[in-house]
Design an enzyme around this catalytic site. Structure first.
Site, PDB file in Angstrom:
ATOM      1  N   ASP A  76      -3.352   2.517  -5.731  1.00 23.80           N
ATOM      2  CA  ASP A  76      -2.147   2.511  -4.899  1.00 23.80           C
ATOM      3  C   ASP A  76      -2.018   1.322  -3.959  1.00 23.80           C
ATOM      4  O   ASP A  76      -1.181   1.346  -3.074  1.00 23.80           O
ATOM      5  CB  ASP A  76      -2.053   3.818  -4.114  1.00 23.80           C
ATOM      6  CG  ASP A  76      -2.899   3.790  -2.866  1.00 23.80           C
ATOM      7  OD1 ASP A  76      -4.051   3.330  -2.940  1.00 23.80           O
ATOM      8  OD2 ASP A  76      -2.393   4.210  -1.823  1.00 23.80           O
ATOM      9  N   GLU A  77      -2.825   0.305  -4.127  1.00 25.38           N
ATOM     10  CA  GLU A  77      -2.617  -0.869  -3.276  1.00 25.38           C
ATOM     11  C   GLU A  77      -2.963  -2.148  -4.014  1.00 25.38           C
ATOM     12  O   GLU A  77      -3.770  -2.146  -4.940  1.00 25.38           O
ATOM     13  CB  GLU A  77      -3.410  -0.768  -1.964  1.00 25.38           C
ATOM     14  CG  GLU A  77      -4.882  -0.623  -2.147  1.00 25.38           C
ATOM     15  CD  GLU A  77      -5.642  -0.618  -0.808  1.00 25.38           C
ATOM     16  OE1 GLU A  77      -5.446  -1.525  -0.003  1.00 25.38           O
ATOM     17  OE2 GLU A  77      -6.435   0.316  -0.619  1.00 25.38           O
TER      18      GLU A  77
ATOM     19  N   ASP B  97       0.852  -1.193   0.000  1.00 25.99           N
ATOM     20  CA  ASP B  97       0.000   0.000   0.000  1.00 25.99           C
ATOM     21  C   ASP B  97       0.888   1.243   0.000  1.00 25.99           C
ATOM     22  O   ASP B  97       1.644   1.481   0.948  1.00 25.99           O
ATOM     23  CB  ASP B  97      -0.894  -0.044   1.251  1.00 25.99           C
ATOM     24  CG  ASP B  97      -1.918   1.076   1.285  1.00 25.99           C
ATOM     25  OD1 ASP B  97      -2.070   1.779   0.263  1.00 25.99           O
ATOM     26  OD2 ASP B  97      -2.547   1.254   2.336  1.00 25.99           O
TER      27      ASP B  97
HETATM   28 MG   LIG Z   1      -2.290   4.044   0.261  1.00 21.65          MG
END
Ligand SMILES: [Mg+2]
Length: 357
Positions: A112-113, A17
């Site tokens: 983003d993860e 993450d």
């Molecule tokens: Mg994040």
């Protein structure tokens, strides 16, 4: 003296993450923002919310999804940056490419993860080293930080990545899941929202450890079929696989305006921008769908959706815009103003929905 036997990972999942992703990208692009509280989002005078904020801003109690107005009142010196989603999407692609270098089993959850199933690599490599290497590549190639959780399941890996943010690396070796989770508040468990938390704490189930050993019949009464599942998650047992091909059912984009719009030309421009975003995402995924849906929210918060279905699948900007503008034309009326506009494409052909083997 002999070395202790290496830990046997029969299954090894990473949750990676990125830290304060949008804000970190903005700080990277503009070094004058480094070390400063940065808020990415809409303007405070409108209805904008914080899409992301730097760690410097979090010290003021600011978090994402907070109204921008509130954030600015907590930290008047914060720098507000308008989001540049095309940029974030591009960087996201670079991040995912690094992840894919470690394993082909990558399930992105957002820009983003992602979950990474590294079970195979973990048979002859220490999973911690795999995570260290991913973090180093993200740092060296992209000048960004990522937090990684390493565990035998998705839910434990996700909790682990969040445990020591930013720039965290937390390994939960097999067999220690339950002890790792036990002291944490129930809220940390994915799937436990504020309401579920309230119902649990009313019954003195405060920690994940309490939940792990709570009476199954009480959990069933509180959450129905999900009850037993939550209890298993609390025990660190989660067999859900990393799913590489997530089947999209629709691709859409929407925008909330800072002031309500009623001018047909302004609305048309906004719709074209949204169609551009949707069309580029459709093209990137090689998708086209037969149904175009327009979403409208009026000044009084009434939400309308209008859709049309064509015989030929729509995947390109021109076709999408033509369809969406036609739907919009019927909704523009004197005295009607709009606070939100959205457009989406769905109804993808069956073949596209089957995972590629
Ligand atoms: Mg994040």
């Amino acid at each position: 003296m002999s070395n202790p036997a290496p830990i046997e990972w029969t299954r090894c999942i990473l949750h990676a993450d990125m830290d304060a992703f949008y804000a970190a990208v903005e700080q990277r692009e503009d070094p004058s923002l480094q070390g400063k509280p940065v808020l990415v989002g809409g303007r405070p005078e409108g209805r904008g919310v914080v899409a992301a904020c730097s760690y410097e801003a979090r010290r003021f109690g600011i978090h994402s999804a907070m109204p921008m107005r509130t954030a600015v009142s907590r930290c008047p010196n914060a720098v507000i940056v308008h989001p540049r989603f095309d940029l974030y999407r591009r960087v996201s692609g670079e991040v995912m490419e690094i992840f894919t270098g470690a394993t082909h089993l990558v399930q992105p959850l957002s820009l983003d993860e992602a979950y990474l199933d590294v079970s195979e690599a973990a048979t002859d490599q220490d999973p911690k080293e795999i995570a260290v290497s991913i973090k180093a590549q993200v740092r060296q190639q992209l000048s960004l930080a990522v937090s990684v959780g390493v565990a035998t399941s998705k839910s434990v890996a996700k909790i682990a990545s969040d445990y020591d943010k930013p720039d965290g690396l937390v390994v939960v070796p097999p067999g220690t899941e339950r002890d790792f989770l036990a002291p944490m508040p129930v809220r940390r468990l994915p799937g436990i929202g504020p309401k579920a938390e309230e119902r649990l704490t009313e019954r003195s189930v405060n920690t994940i450890g309490d939940l792990a050993k709570s009476d199954p019949s009480i959990l069933h009464a509180l959450f129905g079929k999900r009850g037993p599942e939550l209890r298993l998650l609390a025990q660190g047992r989660d067999t859900r696989p990393v799913e590489v091909e997530r089947v999209a059912k629709s691709v859409s984009a929407e925008n909330t305006f800072s002031t309500d719009l009623n001018d047909p030309e302004a609305l048309t421009d906004e719709l074209r921008l949204l169609c551009q975003r949707v069309a580029s995402r459709l093209q990137r995924s090689d998708l086209s769908g037969r149904t175009v849906t327009l979403k409208l929210r009026l000044a009084d918060f009434t939400t309308l959706t209008r859709s049309s279905t064509s015989i030929v699948p729509i995947g390109e900007y021109d076709d999408l815009t033509t369809g969406a503008l036609e739907l919009l034309r019927h909704e523009i009326q004197p005295g009607r103003s709009f606070r939100l506009l959205g457009v989406g494409v769905s109804n993808f052909p069956e073949a596209r929905q089957l995972p590629l083997l």
